[in-house]
Design a protein around this motif. Structure first.
Motif, PDB file in Angstrom:
ATOM      1  N   LEU A   1      -9.501  -4.672  -1.641  1.00 59.81           N
ATOM      2  CA  LEU A   1      -8.430  -3.888  -1.754  1.00 59.81           C
ATOM      3  C   LEU A   1      -7.829  -3.927  -2.798  1.00 59.81           C
ATOM      4  O   LEU A   1      -7.227  -2.813  -3.516  1.00 59.81           O
ATOM      5  CB  LEU A   1      -7.428  -4.366  -0.494  1.00 59.81           C
ATOM      6  N   GLY A   2      -7.553  -5.163  -3.641  1.00 63.76           N
ATOM      7  CA  GLY A   2      -7.088  -4.939  -4.907  1.00 63.76           C
ATOM      8  C   GLY A   2      -7.615  -4.163  -6.124  1.00 63.76           C
ATOM      9  O   GLY A   2      -7.329  -3.649  -7.024  1.00 63.76           O
ATOM     10  N   GLU A   3      -9.063  -4.056  -5.767  1.00 63.64           N
ATOM     11  CA  GLU A   3      -9.735  -3.141  -6.782  1.00 63.64           C
ATOM     12  C   GLU A   3      -9.238  -1.747  -6.574  1.00 63.64           C
ATOM     13  O   GLU A   3      -9.457  -0.723  -7.725  1.00 63.64           O
ATOM     14  CB  GLU A   3     -11.156  -3.263  -6.637  1.00 63.64           C
ATOM     15  N   ALA A   4      -8.762  -1.213  -5.392  1.00 68.35           N
ATOM     16  CA  ALA A   4      -8.319   0.116  -5.024  1.00 68.35           C
ATOM     17  C   ALA A   4      -7.073   0.698  -5.671  1.00 68.35           C
ATOM     18  O   ALA A   4      -7.054   1.831  -6.126  1.00 68.35           O
ATOM     19  CB  ALA A   4      -8.439   0.390  -3.576  1.00 68.35           C
ATOM     20  N   PHE A   5      -6.169  -0.364  -6.287  1.00 67.53           N
ATOM     21  CA  PHE A   5      -4.912  -0.294  -6.754  1.00 67.53           C
ATOM     22  C   PHE A   5      -5.086  -0.211  -8.061  1.00 67.53           C
ATOM     23  O   PHE A   5      -5.765  -0.902  -8.856  1.00 67.53           O
ATOM     24  CB  PHE A   5      -3.980  -0.737  -5.908  1.00 67.53           C
ATOM     25  N   PRO A   6      -4.038   0.807  -8.675  1.00 67.10           N
ATOM     26  CA  PRO A   6      -3.990   0.785 -10.090  1.00 67.10           C
ATOM     27  C   PRO A   6      -3.474  -0.729 -10.648  1.00 67.10           C
ATOM     28  O   PRO A   6      -2.374  -1.299  -9.807  1.00 67.10           O
ATOM     29  CB  PRO A   6      -2.866   1.990 -10.849  1.00 67.10           C
ATOM     30  N   MET A   7      -3.367  -1.308 -11.869  1.00 65.19           N
ATOM     31  CA  MET A   7      -3.126  -2.658 -12.413  1.00 65.19           C
ATOM     32  C   MET A   7      -1.577  -2.637 -12.117  1.00 65.19           C
ATOM     33  O   MET A   7      -1.010  -3.483 -11.842  1.00 65.19           O
ATOM     34  CB  MET A   7      -3.238  -2.831 -13.558  1.00 65.19           C
TER      35      MET A   7
ATOM     36  N   ILE B   1     -15.403   3.447   1.719  1.00 69.50           N
ATOM     37  CA  ILE B   1     -15.031   2.598   0.631  1.00 69.50           C
ATOM     38  C   ILE B   1     -16.364   2.350  -0.278  1.00 69.50           C
ATOM     39  O   ILE B   1     -17.515   1.983   0.289  1.00 69.50           O
ATOM     40  CB  ILE B   1     -14.738   1.210   1.128  1.00 69.50           C
ATOM     41  N   PRO B   2     -16.387   2.450  -1.632  1.00 69.16           N
ATOM     42  CA  PRO B   2     -17.756   2.288  -2.315  1.00 69.16           C
ATOM     43  C   PRO B   2     -18.191   0.885  -2.715  1.00 69.16           C
ATOM     44  O   PRO B   2     -17.088  -0.061  -2.625  1.00 69.16           O
ATOM     45  CB  PRO B   2     -17.326   3.067  -3.758  1.00 69.16           C
TER      46      PRO B   2
ATOM     47  N   GLN C   1     -13.242   2.076 -10.804  1.00 72.52           N
ATOM     48  CA  GLN C   1     -12.039   3.384 -10.487  1.00 72.52           C
ATOM     49  C   GLN C   1     -12.592   4.948 -10.282  1.00 72.52           C
ATOM     50  O   GLN C   1     -11.932   5.291  -9.199  1.00 72.52           O
ATOM     51  CB  GLN C   1     -11.273   3.265 -11.485  1.00 72.52           C
ATOM     52  N   GLU C   2     -13.687   5.056 -10.872  1.00 74.95           N
ATOM     53  CA  GLU C   2     -14.158   6.433 -10.702  1.00 74.95           C
ATOM     54  C   GLU C   2     -14.517   6.682  -9.205  1.00 74.95           C
ATOM     55  O   GLU C   2     -14.570   7.490  -8.603  1.00 74.95           O
ATOM     56  CB  GLU C   2     -15.109   6.736 -11.588  1.00 74.95           C
ATOM     57  N   ARG C   3     -15.356   5.673  -8.704  1.00 79.34           N
ATOM     58  CA  ARG C   3     -15.883   5.735  -7.255  1.00 79.34           C
ATOM     59  C   ARG C   3     -14.722   5.648  -6.293  1.00 79.34           C
ATOM     60  O   ARG C   3     -14.941   6.286  -5.234  1.00 79.34           O
ATOM     61  CB  ARG C   3     -16.830   4.456  -7.158  1.00 79.34           C
ATOM     62  N   PHE C   4     -13.673   4.811  -6.568  1.00 79.22           N
ATOM     63  CA  PHE C   4     -12.499   4.924  -5.708  1.00 79.22           C
ATOM     64  C   PHE C   4     -11.967   6.243  -5.510  1.00 79.22           C
ATOM     65  O   PHE C   4     -11.159   6.221  -4.572  1.00 79.22           O
ATOM     66  CB  PHE C   4     -11.626   3.912  -6.083  1.00 79.22           C
ATOM     67  N   ARG C   5     -11.950   7.118  -6.595  1.00 76.22           N
ATOM     68  CA  ARG C   5     -11.294   8.230  -6.601  1.00 76.22           C
ATOM     69  C   ARG C   5     -12.029   9.194  -5.634  1.00 76.22           C
ATOM     70  O   ARG C   5     -11.231  10.288  -5.260  1.00 76.22           O
ATOM     71  CB  ARG C   5     -11.369   8.929  -7.987  1.00 76.22           C
ATOM     72  N   LEU C   6     -13.057   8.884  -5.432  1.00 70.83           N
ATOM     73  CA  LEU C   6     -13.850   9.817  -4.386  1.00 70.83           C
ATOM     74  C   LEU C   6     -13.506   9.493  -2.972  1.00 70.83           C
ATOM     75  O   LEU C   6     -13.285   8.361  -2.611  1.00 70.83           O
ATOM     76  CB  LEU C   6     -15.283   9.654  -4.394  1.00 70.83           C
TER      77      LEU C   6
END
Length: 131
Positions: A47-53, A107-108, A119-124
């Protein structure tokens, strides 16, 4: 599948009095808890990868707080009786199954990708590229 089997065992009050049925329910609950224990630590990391820093600590904290509030509401409003246990177990495990299917599509996969690619994959919204 294990959760729905547990819900079916709890559905009938006659099963509550049979030692074999309750032993089976206990074994199924232990198996379920084992796999939940394997799954739970990885969710916050993923889940931490899905959010901006900049917002990551706040949003992860928010997700954990919402989870705790849901647990508190369920614990405070639950009545210990045969029918509510059956309904609660059935609803919980069917909801978990549908969430699993939803996350499987949305979820990618970020293994062996750079941070910008992840991050590009999480935008989809739907990530069928990882299949």
């Amino acid at each position: 599948g294990i959760g729905i089997g547990i819900a079916v065992i709890f559905a009938y009050f006659s099963n509550w009095r049979q030692e074999d049925q309750m032993r089976l329910a206990c074994v199924l609950l232990l198996i379920f808890q084992y796999f939940a224990g394997l799954y739970a630590p990885t969710t916050s990391v993923y889940l931490g990868e899905a959010f901006p820093m900049l917002m990551k600590p706040f949003l992860i904290t928010f997700c954990i707080c919402v989870e705790c509030v849901v647990h508190i509401i369920v614990i405070c409003t639950f009545k210990f009786d045969v029918h509510p246990i059956f309904v609660f177990n059935t609803f919980t495990y069917v909801l978990m199954f549908f969430c699993f299917l939803l996350f499987l599509i949305t979820i990618p996969e970020t293994k062996l990708t750079t941070l910008s690619e992840a991050q590009e994959r999480f935008r989809l919204w739907i990530n069928l590229k990882s299949w």
